[in-house]
Design an enzyme around this catalytic site. Structure first.
Site, PDB file in Angstrom:
ATOM      1  N   ASP A   1       0.865  -1.181   0.000  1.00 19.33           N
ATOM      2  CA  ASP A   1       0.000   0.000   0.000  1.00 19.33           C
ATOM      3  C   ASP A   1       0.898   1.227   0.000  1.00 19.33           C
ATOM      4  OD1 ASP A   1      -2.470  -1.350   0.087  1.00 19.33           O
ATOM      5  OD2 ASP A   1      -2.364  -1.544   2.256  1.00 19.33           O
TER       6      ASP A   1
ATOM      7  N   ASP B   1      -7.050  -1.166  -4.619  1.00 22.99           N
ATOM      8  CA  ASP B   1      -8.077  -0.783  -3.648  1.00 22.99           C
ATOM      9  C   ASP B   1      -8.954   0.336  -4.202  1.00 22.99           C
ATOM     10  OD1 ASP B   1      -6.886  -2.562  -1.815  1.00 22.99           O
ATOM     11  OD2 ASP B   1      -5.663  -0.984  -0.916  1.00 22.99           O
TER      12      ASP B   1
END
Length: 189
Positions: free
Chosen positions: A140, A162
């Site tokens: 991330d 995401d």
């Protein structure tokens, strides 16, 4: 070959192309997700606390490097490897396969709904690649200021996959809501 068979063959090819073309988005999301993650791994060191690679708009948007062995919002990162492997690899893979089966069997989805489903599948597959092939978990890197909303100074760090799942999910749900509303309006008329 008679004209009736030609018409049926044309409709079949048209129907298949309507289902295949949106999968370009799925492939694009997977590629963009994996390329950006490779760039993050290459250029921003993994440190704790995370080092900031770049900041934009003051500190509203930061590019950092974190690894998430759990799922959304780091849920499950303390669970056993066996539980995480099953719940975060096998179950999502089965769900994505089932979604794609429904995608190809259903002729009622609108074009917008097909593109949204393809974006969701691409995001899901992008993160699954990390879960299967990165021992540290999902990479991330997008860190956004949240101004204390829900008690959070910053939104949980996320990635391209995401973002695709969330944006396409909202688009899909909105599309379904308008379809139901339109269907109810037609029944009342």
């Amino acid at each position: 070959m008679d004209t009736e068979n030609i018409v049926v063959e044309f409709k079949t090819k048209t129907s298949l192309s309507k289902k295949l073309i949106p999968l370009i988005l799925m492939l694009f999301v997977i590629a963009a997700d994996q390329i950006t993650k490779q760039l993050i791994v290459k250029f921003i060191p993994l440190t704790f606390p995370p080092s900031i690679g770049s900041s934009f708009f003051g500190d509203f948007l930061r590019i950092i490097h974190v690894c998430n062995p759990g799922i959304a919002f780091s849920i499950g990162q303390g669970w056993s490897l066996t539980a995480r492997a099953f719940l975060f690899r096998i179950v999502p893979l089965v769900v994505i396969i089932l979604v794609l089966i429904v995608y190809f069997r259903n002729d009622e989805f609108s074009s917008l709904q097909r593109w949204a489903i393809a974006g969701i599948a691409g995001g899901g597959l992008g993160n699954l690649i990390d879960r299967f092939f990165r021992k540290e978990g999902v990479i991330d890197f997008i860190d956004v200021k949240f101004y204390g909303i829900f008690g959070m100074d910053r939104w949980p760090t996320f990635n391209v996959a995401d973002a695709a799942v969330v944006l396409c999910g909202i688009l899909l749900l909105t599309s379904f809501a308008f379809t139901v509303k339109k269907s109810n309006s037609n029944k009342e008329a």
